[in-house]
Design a protein around this motif. Structure first.
Motif, PDB file in Angstrom:
ATOM      1  N   GLN A 117       0.817  -1.211   0.000  1.00  0.00           N
ATOM      2  CA  GLN A 117       0.000   0.000   0.000  1.00  0.00           C
ATOM      3  C   GLN A 117       0.851   1.261   0.000  1.00  0.00           C
ATOM      4  N   SER A 118       1.862   1.313   0.841  1.00  0.00           N
ATOM      5  CA  SER A 118       2.694   2.516   0.925  1.00  0.00           C
ATOM      6  C   SER A 118       3.431   2.777  -0.380  1.00  0.00           C
ATOM      7  N   ALA A 119       3.889   1.703  -1.031  1.00  0.00           N
ATOM      8  CA  ALA A 119       4.584   1.865  -2.309  1.00  0.00           C
ATOM      9  C   ALA A 119       3.643   2.418  -3.363  1.00  0.00           C
ATOM     10  N   ALA A 120       2.444   1.852  -3.454  1.00  0.00           N
ATOM     11  CA  ALA A 120       1.475   2.324  -4.447  1.00  0.00           C
ATOM     12  C   ALA A 120       1.076   3.767  -4.175  1.00  0.00           C
ATOM     13  N   GLU A 121       0.907   4.117  -2.901  1.00  0.00           N
ATOM     14  CA  GLU A 121       0.585   5.501  -2.562  1.00  0.00           C
ATOM     15  C   GLU A 121       1.721   6.440  -2.948  1.00  0.00           C
ATOM     16  N   ALA A 122       2.956   6.028  -2.727  1.00  0.00           N
ATOM     17  CA  ALA A 122       4.100   6.871  -3.076  1.00  0.00           C
ATOM     18  C   ALA A 122       4.196   7.067  -4.586  1.00  0.00           C
ATOM     19  N   VAL A 123       3.959   5.993  -5.346  1.00  0.00           N
ATOM     20  CA  VAL A 123       3.971   6.100  -6.808  1.00  0.00           C
ATOM     21  C   VAL A 123       2.922   7.100  -7.272  1.00  0.00           C
ATOM     22  N   ILE A 128      -5.313   0.472  -6.928  1.00  0.00           N
ATOM     23  CA  ILE A 128      -4.805  -0.344  -8.039  1.00  0.00           C
ATOM     24  C   ILE A 128      -5.481   0.068  -9.337  1.00  0.00           C
ATOM     25  N   GLU A 129      -6.800   0.211  -9.313  1.00  0.00           N
ATOM     26  CA  GLU A 129      -7.537   0.593 -10.513  1.00  0.00           C
ATOM     27  C   GLU A 129      -7.150   1.984 -10.988  1.00  0.00           C
ATOM     28  N   GLU A 130      -6.915   2.909 -10.048  1.00  0.00           N
ATOM     29  CA  GLU A 130      -6.519   4.263 -10.422  1.00  0.00           C
ATOM     30  C   GLU A 130      -5.157   4.271 -11.104  1.00  0.00           C
ATOM     31  N   LEU A 131      -4.201   3.524 -10.577  1.00  0.00           N
ATOM     32  CA  LEU A 131      -2.886   3.464 -11.207  1.00  0.00           C
ATOM     33  C   LEU A 131      -2.960   2.827 -12.581  1.00  0.00           C
ATOM     34  N   TYR A 132      -3.794   1.800 -12.721  1.00  0.00           N
ATOM     35  CA  TYR A 132      -3.945   1.163 -14.034  1.00  0.00           C
ATOM     36  C   TYR A 132      -4.530   2.150 -15.037  1.00  0.00           C
ATOM     37  N   ARG A 133      -5.523   2.931 -14.600  1.00  0.00           N
ATOM     38  CA  ARG A 133      -6.118   3.933 -15.501  1.00  0.00           C
ATOM     39  C   ARG A 133      -5.072   4.946 -15.950  1.00  0.00           C
ATOM     40  N   ARG A 134      -4.202   5.351 -15.020  1.00  0.00           N
ATOM     41  CA  ARG A 134      -3.175   6.332 -15.389  1.00  0.00           C
ATOM     42  C   ARG A 134      -2.213   5.757 -16.420  1.00  0.00           C
ATOM     43  N   VAL A 135      -1.784   4.511 -16.219  1.00  0.00           N
ATOM     44  CA  VAL A 135      -0.878   3.877 -17.180  1.00  0.00           C
ATOM     45  C   VAL A 135      -1.538   3.780 -18.546  1.00  0.00           C
ATOM     46  N   TYR A 136      -2.775   3.348 -18.573  1.00  0.00           N
ATOM     47  CA  TYR A 136      -3.467   3.177 -19.858  1.00  0.00           C
ATOM     48  C   TYR A 136      -3.685   4.524 -20.543  1.00  0.00           C
ATOM     49  N   ARG A 137      -4.070   5.547 -19.756  1.00  0.00           N
ATOM     50  CA  ARG A 137      -4.301   6.867 -20.332  1.00  0.00           C
ATOM     51  C   ARG A 137      -3.032   7.399 -20.982  1.00  0.00           C
TER      52      ARG A 137
END
Length: 415
Positions: free
Chosen positions: A191-197, A267-276
């Protein structure tokens, strides 16, 4: 010298804060003091990101599961802050992390008369039926100790924190000095890693942000209703009484409720950013799965190496953030030579009774209690908020029972 305390708490994070509240609410006076080396109360300040939420229900606050009528509850805090109705209308069990920290500070201020801040406890010595140690400029005598020494940042072997290498616990305290970075690397899959990213990607729109983890992707946390029973107070009894083999299985089965997992929405938010970014043709959020970081230098130069095919990507990072978790601080470090009288099992782990008391040799008559560092005996909630309110009630009951047992023979002798 001031009268002997019933208990002295060393460390004043959420666990001993909850214990101080239990002391405050007890029907009879309890002589207790807590000693904290920080100048004021603080809990993971470096990760109080603006939109980060708690991963635990607000009902698992400092008191509610022990005393639902307590005026120290999160709901009473909201009423005091004038946000109770607004929070209820939000239909949300998980407050902002900043808000919960403010709740902790609000509660800590109300029990501040029990706490000495800015002092570090010296080595503990035996003192008759209890213990003695120096805190600041005073000598403290207590029949029982409650150690809540917290967690220590975990960095991979050979990696040292520095100007360009941080542990995520220092994220917010150090990011203000980071000016227009071009390359940021975040190591970790939890969680902390994903939040930092997500934080770096949003805060620095010109920077490339690399997320590096050995897994194929971020794994969602299992917060389903049945799985959450592992955090129930009754689960502590089940775990404590289980054979060692069963304990290991339970930790393995339910590690995905807490360790190395990420909230599904993030997780879904980061995936959306990568795809966008793939769609618009400018990709600066780069997630390197099945990879590791090697050849890390203090100046930020490093190599992202694929575990699958051995491919290597050199990166000249402005900052490398290790979101690689924590390890329990040695809970008996403050005991000095007394630690040798604390019994250990065949794996070198402390033996701990069901009431969180360290098993000691016959020469130690005072009680040494642990808040944290008991995962091997009491299960996954050892260092989590989920069971804190119940745990402190059990510790306080045990402390006062031992105080009465110590006082009764002396009273009979006088009579």
């Amino acid at each position: 010298m001031e009268p002997v305390l019933d208990l002295a708490g060393i460390g004043f994070g959420p666990s001993n804060l909850a214990l101080a509240i239990a002391v405050e609410e007890h029907a009879r006076p309890v002589r207790a003091r807590f000693f904290e080396r920080q100048a004021r109360f603080g809990w993971h300040r470096g990760m109080l990101l603006e939109d980060a939420t708690m991963q635990v229900s607000f009902l698992k606050d400092l008191v509610t599961l022990r005393n639902p009528t307590s005026t120290f509850s999160f709901l009473c805090y909201l009423r005091d802050r004038g946000r109770l109705v607004d929070f209820v209308n939000g239909k949300n069990l998980f407050p902002l992390r900043r808000e919960f920290h403010d709740y902790f500070e609000w509660a800590a201020e109300r029990v501040a008369h029990h706490v000495s801040y800015g002092v570090e406890a010296g080595m503990v010595q035996v003192d008759g039926d209890g213990f003695e140690f120096v805190a600041g400029e005073e000598t403290v005598r207590a029949r029982n100790l409650v150690l809540a020494t917290g967690l220590e940042a975990n960095l991979p072997e050979g990696v040292e924190a520095g100007e360009r290498i941080w542990h995520n616990k220092d994220l917010l305290t150090r990011v203000e000095g980071l000016k227009d970075p071009r390359q940021v690397v975040v190591v970790g899959a939890g969680q902390s890693a994903a939040e930092a990213v997500a934080f770096f990607h949003e805060r620095f729109p010109a920077a490339e942000v690399h997320g590096v983890f050995a897994r194929y992707g971020y794994s969602p946390a299992d917060d389903s209703s049945f799985a959450n029973r592992i955090f129930d107070p009754a689960a502590v009894d089940d775990f404590y009484g289980a054979p060692e083999e069963v304990k290991q299985r339970l930790m393995g089965y339910h590690a995905n409720t807490n360790y190395g997992v990420v909230d599904g929405d993030l997780i879904e938010e980061l995936y959306r950013r990568v795809y966008r970014e793939k769609v618009v043709g400018r990709q600066r959020l780069l997630l390197h799965n099945t990879s590791r970081l090697t050849e890390v230098n203090s100046d930020g130069k490093c190599v992202i190496e694929s575990l699958a095919d051995g491919g290597q990507l050199p990166v000249d990072a402005d900052v490398i953030v290790y979101a690689t978790g924590y390890r329990p601080a040695d809970p008996v470090r403050v005991l000095g030579g007394l630690a040798e009288h604390c019994e250990r099992d065949e794996r070198g782990r402390l033996k701990v009774t069901r009431d969180y008391r360290v098993v000691t040799g016959d020469g130690i008559r005072g009680g040494i209690y642990l808040q944290g560092g008991t995962e091997h005996t009491h299960g996954i909630t050892s260092s989590l908020l989920s069971n804190t309110a119940v745990r402190v009630g059990e510790i306080l009951e045990s402390v006062l029972r031992r105080v009465r047992q110590t006082a009764e023979p002396k009273l009979q002798a006088v009579q």
